[in-house]
Design an enzyme around this catalytic site. Sequence first.
Site, mmCIF file in Angstrom:
data_model
loop_
_atom_site.group_PDB
_atom_site.id
_atom_site.type_symbol
_atom_site.label_atom_id
_atom_site.label_comp_id
_atom_site.label_asym_id
_atom_site.label_seq_id
_atom_site.Cartn_x
_atom_site.Cartn_y
_atom_site.Cartn_z
ATOM 1 N N LYS A 99 -39.435 15.671 -9.686
ATOM 2 C CA LYS A 99 -39.232 14.305 -9.176
ATOM 3 C C LYS A 99 -37.904 14.126 -8.442
ATOM 4 O O LYS A 99 -37.797 13.323 -7.530
ATOM 5 C CB LYS A 99 -39.342 13.281 -10.308
ATOM 6 C CG LYS A 99 -40.775 13.036 -10.756
ATOM 7 C CD LYS A 99 -40.855 11.804 -11.651
ATOM 8 C CE LYS A 99 -42.291 11.498 -12.051
ATOM 9 N NZ LYS A 99 -42.805 12.475 -13.054
ATOM 10 N N GLU A 121 -40.234 0.593 -10.844
ATOM 11 C CA GLU A 121 -40.728 0.474 -12.214
ATOM 12 C C GLU A 121 -40.820 1.884 -12.789
ATOM 13 O O GLU A 121 -40.826 2.870 -12.051
ATOM 14 C CB GLU A 121 -42.114 -0.179 -12.245
ATOM 15 C CG GLU A 121 -43.277 0.740 -11.897
ATOM 16 C CD GLU A 121 -43.368 1.107 -10.425
ATOM 17 O OE1 GLU A 121 -42.701 0.444 -9.598
ATOM 18 O OE2 GLU A 121 -44.088 2.072 -10.121
ATOM 19 N N SER A 388 -44.479 21.920 -12.853
ATOM 20 C CA SER A 388 -43.784 20.741 -12.332
ATOM 21 C C SER A 388 -42.578 20.315 -13.150
ATOM 22 O O SER A 388 -41.653 19.694 -12.625
ATOM 23 C CB SER A 388 -44.771 19.572 -12.205
ATOM 24 O OG SER A 388 -45.429 19.328 -13.436
HETATM 25 C C1 LIG Z 1 -44.187 12.649 -13.226
HETATM 26 C C2 LIG Z 1 -44.622 14.026 -13.492
HETATM 27 C C3 LIG Z 1 -45.874 14.512 -13.053
HETATM 28 C C4 LIG Z 1 -46.884 13.652 -12.360
HETATM 29 O O1 LIG Z 1 -46.528 13.157 -11.124
HETATM 30 P P1 LIG Z 1 -47.182 13.668 -9.771
HETATM 31 O O2 LIG Z 1 -46.760 12.661 -8.784
HETATM 32 O O3 LIG Z 1 -48.661 13.743 -9.958
HETATM 33 O O4 LIG Z 1 -46.604 15.012 -9.513
HETATM 34 C C5 LIG Z 1 -46.188 15.837 -13.301
HETATM 35 N N1 LIG Z 1 -45.351 16.652 -13.965
HETATM 36 C C6 LIG Z 1 -44.149 16.221 -14.397
HETATM 37 C C7 LIG Z 1 -43.276 17.178 -15.125
HETATM 38 C C8 LIG Z 1 -43.752 14.899 -14.177
HETATM 39 O O5 LIG Z 1 -42.554 14.485 -14.628
#
Ligand SMILES: *Cc1c(COP(=O)(O)O)cnc(C)c1O
Length: 405
Positions: A99, A121, A388
């Site tokens: 993010k 938010e 992610s």
């Molecule tokens: C917020 C988050 C997601 C989901 O958000 P996307 O916009 O779908 O990528 C996925 N993995 C992690 C670790 C997150 O913090």
Amino acid sequence: MNDAQARSGSIYRADERGYFGEFGGAVLPPFLVEPMAEVAAAYEEARRDPAFADELQTLLAKYVGRPSLLYAAENLTRELGGAKVYLKREDLNHTGAHKINHTLGEALLAKRMGKTKVIAETGAGQHGVALATAAALVGLECEIHMGAIDVEKQHPNVVRMELLGATVVPVERGGRSLKEAVDSAFEVYAGAPDEYLFAIGSVVGPHPFPTMVRDFQSVVGREARAQILEAEGRLPDALVACVGGGSNAMGLFDAFLEDESVRIIGVEPAGEGLDTDRHAATMTRGVTGEIHGMRTKVLLTADGEPAPVHSIGSGIDYPGVGPQHAHLEQIGRAEYVSVTDEEALRAFQLLTRTEGIIPALESSHAIAHVVRLAPTLSEDAIVIANLSGRGDKDVDFVAERLQKG
Ligand SMILES: *Cc1c(COP(=O)(O)O)cnc(C)c1O
């Protein structure tokens, strides 16, 4: 291809009104039309300015720690049998997830537009923390609206945001959750659009956010493409990423969209099962509709309201999805599958034990699909999964859940 797409040269780019085919756009109440048009114009101008890209690239390198590793997960590969599995290690970024790539971009855009504050938010608090981090670095005030229930449930993230200098506004109206937090933040924004940039947390919402957040995240796929060419001398056979709003997935996918030999797979949360009302599999079970300023796939209740959704991964329980995902599926460029809470939990344990990497529960959904996919492919095949985020935030919950059995 329509005229606008022909001019921009690709079916993978939105037209000037922000549509990917029939999905996207800016479906807004009158009071938000003007401010969003201003953001779109400012982003269009920033996008053409090499100095803006340079500034973001410098922060990504010197602050976030990019490029992130593309890690050959040999133990996991051996365990699964079949395709060679690589992990794109977004968990190694500063703040521990992808993010930060887009919140830094949003903070730089806010500064460029002469705003003094960013506002958003947050549900579980991950977007709020990433935005508060970027605001602290870039020198902006940060205001985060959060349902009062989430303020209680996500106490550590509230503390982090406040330590980072953000103001956390607990929203006490209605269900006191994410939906009310969205309304509350938009009302404050609409009252002072000259002071604030509304910073959306994924490839969702009105134009330009699905395009802009994708562009900020696309560094993930550009790096991965160069890294796999360097390591293997060829492109991967498949990409796998979890999809909530869809930003980490679009980030990985974007650089490979024109490479038709590369299969693109998004993984949604099936929660407690697709046949229960406890999932968030928008692409699989949703219908075309409108939510949060965009036309996309949506999970709706019988009376047409966004449905309550569930996932063990709190960052992927969203009843909408980024419009470009809906479009990629419609044109047959990407496929979307789903993984249950149980499968994600098993994948979390598997990756932790085999590789010594604790994945976020969200990312564990991508790993869970790799567990299914890799054994069906030959040993010459290559799969890249997007890791992610890291799972430190989830360890207490997982320990409790495993104890309950
Ligand atoms: C917020 C988050 C997601 C989901 O958000 P996307 O916009 O779908 O990528 C996925 N993995 C992690 C670790 C997150 O913090």
